[in-house]
Write a protein that holds these residues in place. Structure first.
Motif, mmCIF file in Angstrom:
data_model
loop_
_atom_site.group_PDB
_atom_site.id
_atom_site.type_symbol
_atom_site.label_atom_id
_atom_site.label_comp_id
_atom_site.label_asym_id
_atom_site.label_seq_id
_atom_site.Cartn_x
_atom_site.Cartn_y
_atom_site.Cartn_z
ATOM 1 N N UNK C 93 39.075 36.861 41.144
ATOM 2 C CA UNK C 93 39.366 35.973 42.267
ATOM 3 C C UNK C 93 40.561 35.117 41.899
ATOM 4 N N UNK C 95 42.621 32.977 43.250
ATOM 5 C CA UNK C 95 42.871 31.559 43.521
ATOM 6 C C UNK C 95 41.728 30.663 43.039
ATOM 7 N N UNK C 96 40.805 31.244 42.287
ATOM 8 C CA UNK C 96 39.776 30.414 41.654
ATOM 9 C C UNK C 96 40.094 30.313 40.168
ATOM 10 N N UNK C 100 35.442 29.228 37.362
ATOM 11 C CA UNK C 100 34.764 29.501 38.635
ATOM 12 C C UNK C 100 34.489 30.995 38.793
ATOM 13 N N UNK C 103 31.504 31.446 36.832
ATOM 14 C CA UNK C 103 30.365 30.745 37.428
ATOM 15 C C UNK C 103 29.773 31.581 38.564
ATOM 16 N N UNK C 104 30.674 32.170 39.409
ATOM 17 C CA UNK C 104 30.183 32.981 40.526
ATOM 18 C C UNK C 104 29.482 34.242 40.030
ATOM 19 N N UNK C 105 29.861 34.687 38.813
ATOM 20 C CA UNK C 105 29.297 35.936 38.316
ATOM 21 C C UNK C 105 27.965 35.750 37.610
ATOM 22 N N UNK C 142 40.458 26.539 32.766
ATOM 23 C CA UNK C 142 40.821 25.822 33.987
ATOM 24 C C UNK C 142 42.027 26.429 34.691
ATOM 25 N N UNK C 144 44.154 29.137 36.884
ATOM 26 C CA UNK C 144 43.813 30.032 37.980
ATOM 27 C C UNK C 144 43.825 31.462 37.460
ATOM 28 N N UNK C 160 33.080 38.627 33.481
ATOM 29 C CA UNK C 160 32.315 38.509 34.726
ATOM 30 C C UNK C 160 31.167 39.521 34.733
#
Lengths: 532, 374, 246
Positions: C93, C95-96, C100, C103-105, C142, C144, C160
């Motif tokens: 991703x 633009x994350x 993040x 974190x989403x994974x 941190x 992108x 991920x």
């Protein structure tokens, strides 16, 4: 034909009682004698077959035929009591005011009127010009009059033209129904009328379904039912035709998009405005022709078409090079930028030509209509269908059979590879976009014939065009073709039930649901090439 | 690292919004006409209208800026909210209409209705209408989104069918048979909750409400987008299929944000209608919906406050130019569309941001990575 | 024989008449590390699409853990069962931030409501730190993801995949764009994961396959051509024909 008719006329003239005399001489005899002698003269007048005779007899029947007391001249007197005008009953030439009481009307009674009516009927039915005879036969069919039967039968015997003879046979059948002819003759007549079909036949027969005589009622009911079936069939044919017509308009509007969106994957929201530019080009060409060389007016569309292609195509190339080029791979941004272009083009045209509709005329070959069966086909719709199919076929040939077409397909399938092979992809992009735009211009020429040419013209087509391309399957020209015509026909079949607006709404809802089911449209592009 | 709920940018915007929301009504009601600082009533109504547009833009930014769903039908949700409010205002006219019918609005009497259509029942109650303002757009968004997202209609295809949706509604609302006033729409409102709509105090109250709604809209948007849900939405925008392979039901996320956004647009429409005094089918026109997109693009997508700023900028420009130079307004709007998409992909806010980043870069060479964190 | 993790039996799938998968049968045991090789167009990616629910087979069985029919499930279902996939082209991703992305994974509830009311926790941060350490991106948490280099994106995607804690990892050409040292580190990482989890690696790079030191399946024209140790399959005349014959 004329000669034959004339010969027939001669025969009838000689066969009629008395000697053939000129109309003038017979007219002079009208005031003399009693009503029965006058009837005789009327018959002789009818026998002359003179073009002017019908009018004369009509005037006589109205009681407007007068004899001048001073010199015995026959006058056609019209006007109110105070303000009478005389005219030559044969030529209609105005002879100036007539003093009241200076003339006396030639009297007619009911019996004479019947004779006159029959005489006028036979005069018209035996007119030398078959077109006029046809009109008379149709008139006799639509307003059956038992007194005309003899005239119709006489005319039928003499008729040489098979079309007119058929019409006369039908007129005779309707007339027979009005008489107390033998039952079998009248039943036969009903079947003749039934064969004819059409609204007139329906009107002629409808009343007889309630006849006291069961045979007549049954025969009439059967014939009416048969005609109604035929009419229902023609109504379907008519719907299909209207659908094809709407489909051709959709095809014209959408096929350019099928190139820019379907082949290149570029959303061109200014497509409608490119159509509008084509329509305005037609307007300018016609204005120029009107003022400078009106004799070329019938050629105006043929002159406008290549110009419209160039104007819209040129603007298209400019849009591609100036804007779209910077946005490849960002379809949503392309959508917005080209929407901006559409606003600019609209306002530009509004500023140059004004906000109201401009008049674009139909050349003579596109005006009027012709009949197919029970269906009226207007020439402009007919030619637009031909034009749409021709544009489509031309486009297919261009893509399949030319170097440019080959390069276009190469670039859309594998840009990097095409560039490796020495194809100037930028140039091909510009030309492809220009081609789509140019076709929009051609569409504008056609649409100027059936729609209002105003700055808003394009707006009314853009959504429909996109739906056609999406429905058909982006990237597939035949899909666009099938989608345009099937949506056009579906729309026209919905209209009788749902009304025009609701029909359109239903179509929109259908497409929205369809795209859910098959996001790639009717005929999806194969392979991995086209990813939204 | 979670972002703070109130970032610097959001903070500044909300503070300014608060000042305007308080100052404008004061300027209208307290400062006497003629003296400096007085805000004329028509300006209050105009600014109130802008605030509604700004809320509408924020609602679109939620779906487009974050989840990457370019809806070309958000005007429809706005208009539906407006119609729901308009129906209430029509019922509140009561027997004071031209035909003095206590039950039927004037247009129904005129069209020969003998009784109130079923869907007009309940709109005499404000709470019911207020519920419908969110419910009707929400349900439409839910049904539409359910089908579209489940069958993975994405990108321009989704844009095209959302446009077809608003176009179909436009055609439908033009029909008198819809029972919603046909092409005249709903108008001639008298009052709302008993307050005269033409009174300055009512206008000011509506203005304050619009300001509060915009602030709330931005806060709600901010809460959503800084949550994990917001990150999932961004993930969907960046790489939809990757998100699926991580086990997220992308269609549920899209549906959620689409419905929330539609409701927000409905609220904007409901606040808009009493301030402009009319709602008609023109609000459904596809061109309106596309204009909303450019508000968001101009301000900067995915920033919420940028969307609001873009709406205010374009609306103010439109008011000024259509009055002063009507001929050039469409040229300007068209140019904004073209220039923003080519030269300002991140909008005005993005431009300011990168300017500031450049400045900082020259001062502290290492600042670039710090900027990326923000 | 160990319990089967994934079982494909006589799977077929064609696209517009082209048979991408043609009677493919394959068994992956629990905890097994397997390499799948094959020339372009052999059907490797389509096979992964079928296992992860992206593509439905025309016929055949795809069974997970002996009892779950994968042919009826979509991507999200398969992911929730415990199938993780890394794409050939690194897909993160952009633009994350890297954190993040991880974190989403992280495994956990994927429903809308859970995401909406999710609160970051100490435990979560620790897990992310641990993963950052494994993939060597501790200093880049941190940044992108879009600003990472190609190789770093590969590592992030592997991270991920690990964050999901899947039972089966499907890894499509992980070594592409990596340096030799990184390639060896990846092989080592995958070997260490195997045993606890099942791993299926698709790879072109024979050095990498050798480093994996596992059973190899050769795919050709949508079905299995040979299976066994790397030495065994590379001695197979048919395999030589396929690889060298053109």
């Amino acid at each position: 034909m004329r000669l034959v008719a004339a010969v027939v006329w001669l025969c009838i003239s000689f066969a009629s009682p008395g000697f053939a005399q000129t109309l003038e001489a017979l007219m002079a005899k009208l005031p003399d004698g009693n009503f029965s002698q006058r009837e005789e003269v009327v018959r002789e007048i009818a026998a002359t077959g003179d073009d002017r005779a019908a009018k004369l007899l009509e005037v006589l029947s109205e009681g407007s035929l007068h004899q001048r007391k001073s010199d015995g001249a026959i006058l056609w007197v019209t006007g109110s009591r105070r303000d009478l005008t005389g005219a030559d009953p044969l030529t209609g030439e105005n002879l100036g005011p007539v003093e009241p009481r200076s003339t006396s009307a030639i009297k007619v009674n009911n019996s004479l009127r019947r004779t006159i009516r029959a005489a006028i009927g036979s005069l018209r039915l035996m007119h030398p010009d078959p077109v006029r005879r046809m009109e008379a036969a149709e008139a006799a069919f639509n307003a059956p009059d038992a007194t005309q039967l003899e005239a119709i039968e006489a005319a039928l015997v003499a008729e040489q033209d098979s079309d007119v003879a058929a019409a006369l046979t039908q007129a005779r059948a309707v007339t027979i129904l009005e008489t107390d002819a033998p039952l079998s003759d009248r039943v036969a007549a009903i079947s003749v009328i039934g064969e004819r079909g059409g609204r007139g036949a329906l009107n002629a027969l409808a009343g007889y379904r309630a006849s006291d005589e069961p045979e007549i009622a049954v025969a009439a009911a059967e014939a009416v039912a048969k005609i109604e079936r035929t009419q229902a069939m023609w109504a379907q044919v008519q719907n299909v035709w209207f659908g094809l017509s709407l489909g051709s308009v959709l095809l014209l509007a959408a096929v350019g998009l099928a190139i820019t969106f379907g082949v290149m994957g570029v959303i061109n929201m200014a497509h409608g405005e490119l159509i509008m530019l084509g329509a305005y080009t037609t307007f300018v060409v016609q204005e120029f022709i009107r003022t400078s060389m009106p004799e070329l007016f019938d050629w105006s569309l043929l002159i406008a078409a290549p110009l419209a292609f160039l104007v819209a195509g040129g603007v298209g190339v400019a849009i591609e090079r100036g804007i779209v080029r910077h946005l490849y791979g960002r379809p949503l941004e392309t959508l917005l930028a080209t929407w901006g272009v559409s606003l600019v083009l609209q306002q530009l045209v509004r500023s140059l030509f004004g906000p109201s509709n401009r008049e674009v005329g139909n050349p003579s070959w596109m005006s009027g209509a012709f009949e197919v069966g029970e269906m009226l086909v207007t020439w402009n719709r007919f030619y637009i269908i031909l034009f749409a199919v021709a544009v489509f076929a031309g486009l297919l040939l261009l893509l399949r059979g030319t170097a440019l077409g080959l390069q276009m397909r190469a670039v859309t399938q594998n840009r990097a590879m095409a560039a490796e092979m020495g194809i100037r992809t930028g140039r091909v992009d510009a030309l492809t976009f220009g081609l789509g735009a140019g076709i929009a211009g051609l569409a504008g020429v056609a649409l100027s014939q059936i729609d209002n040419v105003s700055p808003n013209l394009g707006q009314s087509y853009i959504i429909d065009s996109f739906l056609v391309v999406v429905f058909g399957g982006a990237g597939n020209l035949w899909g666009t073709f099938a989608a345009a015509f099937s949506l056009g026909i579906a729309n026209k079949f919905l209209e009788p039930f749902a009304g025009a607006v609701l029909g359109k709404i239903l179509i929109l809802i259908f497409i929205i649901l369809f795209i859910q089911k098959r996001p790639r449209g009717l005929f999806p592009q194969r392979g991995r090439a086209v990813e939204g | 690292m979670t972002e703070p709920l109130i970032s610097r940018r959001i903070g500044i915007f909300l503070a300014l919004l608060f000042v305007v929301t308080v100052a404008v009504p004061l300027g209208n009601l307290v400062i006497a006409p003629g003296s400096t600082g007085h805000v004329p009533s028509h300006i209050v109504a105009l600014l109130g209208k802008y605030l509604c547009y700004a809320l509408l833009a924020v609602s679109l930014d939620l779906v487009w800026g974050f989840a990457g769903i370019l809806s070309l039908g958000h005007g429809a949700f706005f208009a539906l909210g407006g119609y729901a409010m308009g129906m209430h205002l029509m019922r509140e006219i009561g027997d004071r209409g031209v035909y003095a019918n206590p039950l039927l609005p004037d247009f129904m009497v005129f069209l020969g209705y003998s009784e109130l259509p079923w869907f007009w029942y309940g709109f005499d109650m404000f709470w019911f209408a207020a519920l419908m303002v969110m419910f009707v757009p929400g349900v439409l968004a839910f049904v539409f989104g359910w089908f579209a997202f489940r069958s993975r209609v994405t990108g321009v295809y989704l844009s095209i069918i959302t446009q077809a949706m608003t176009y179909a509604l436009l055609l439908a609302f033009f029909r008198n048979e819809m029972g919603l006033g046909g092409n005249n729409g709903l108008t001639d409102f008298r009052d709302v909750l008993g307050f005269d709509l033409t009174a300055d105090s009512t206008r000011s109250a509506l203005f304050v409400l619009s300001g509060l709604a915009l602030g709330a809209g931005i806060l709600v948007g901010r809460i959503l987008t800084t949550s994990k849900l917001g990150k999932v939405l961004v993930a969907v925008r960046d790489a939809e299929s990757r998100t699926r392979f991580l086990g997220y039901r992308v269609e549920h996320y899209k549906l959620f944000v689409f419905v929330v956004s539609a409701m927000m647009a409905g609220i904007a429409g409901a606040l808009y209608v009493p301030q402009v005094g009319i709602i008609n089918p023109g609000e459904f026109s596809p061109a309106n919906s596309i204009e909303i997109v450019i508000w968001v693009a101009l301000g900067g997508r995915g920033t919420l406050v940028g969307a609001a700023l873009g709406a205010l900028l374009v609306a103010a420009g439109k008011s000024y130019l259509t009055a002063a130079f009507p001929e050039i307004w469409l040229f300007v709007l068209g140019a904004v569309f073209i220039l923003v998409t080519i030269f300002l992909p991140k909008g005005v806010l993005g431009l300011i941001e990168s300017r500031r980043a450049q400045k900082r870069d020259t001062l502290v060479p290492d600042a670039k990575s710090a900027e990326a964190k923000a | 024989m160990r319990e089967s993790q994934l079982y494909l039996n006589d799977v077929n799938r064609s696209f517009d008449g082209f048979k991408a998968i043609n009677g493919l049968s394959l068994v992956i045991a629990k905890g097994e590390l397997r390499a799948v090789v094959g020339p372009n167009g052999a059907g490797k990616t389509t096979m992964l699409d079928i296992i992860t629910g992206k593509t439905r087979p025309d016929s055949g069985e795809v069974v997970w853990n002996k009892d779950t029919d994968l042919t009826k499930l979509d991507e999200a279902d398969c992911a929730r069962l415990g199938i993780g996939r890394k794409f050939q082209k690194p897909t993160v991703f952009e633009t994350l931030s890297v954190r993040d992305n991880l974190m989403l994974s992280l495994s956990g509830d994927r429903e809308v409501r859970a995401s909406l009311f999710h609160r970051p926790s100490r435990d979560e941060a620790d897990r992310i730190d641990g993963l950052l350490d494994i993939i060597g991106l501790t200093d880049d948490g941190l940044r992108l993801a879009g600003d990472l280099s190609h190789g770093q994106k590969q590592w992030l995607e592997i991270g991920m995949l690990l964050a999901q804690e899947p039972e089966l990892l499907l890894v499509d050409e992980p070594a592409a764009g990596m340096t030799d040292a990184e390639t060896m580190r990846t092989a080592e990482l995958l070997r260490s994961i195997a045993g606890e989890r099942s791993v299926l690696v698709i790879e072109h790079d024979m050095e990498f396959v050798r480093a994996l030191n596992c059973k190899v399946t050769v795919l050709h024209r949508g079905s299995v051509l040979a299976e066994g140790s790397l030495d065994h399959v590379s001695a197979n005349p048919e395999v030589i024909e396929v690889y060298l014959g053109r």
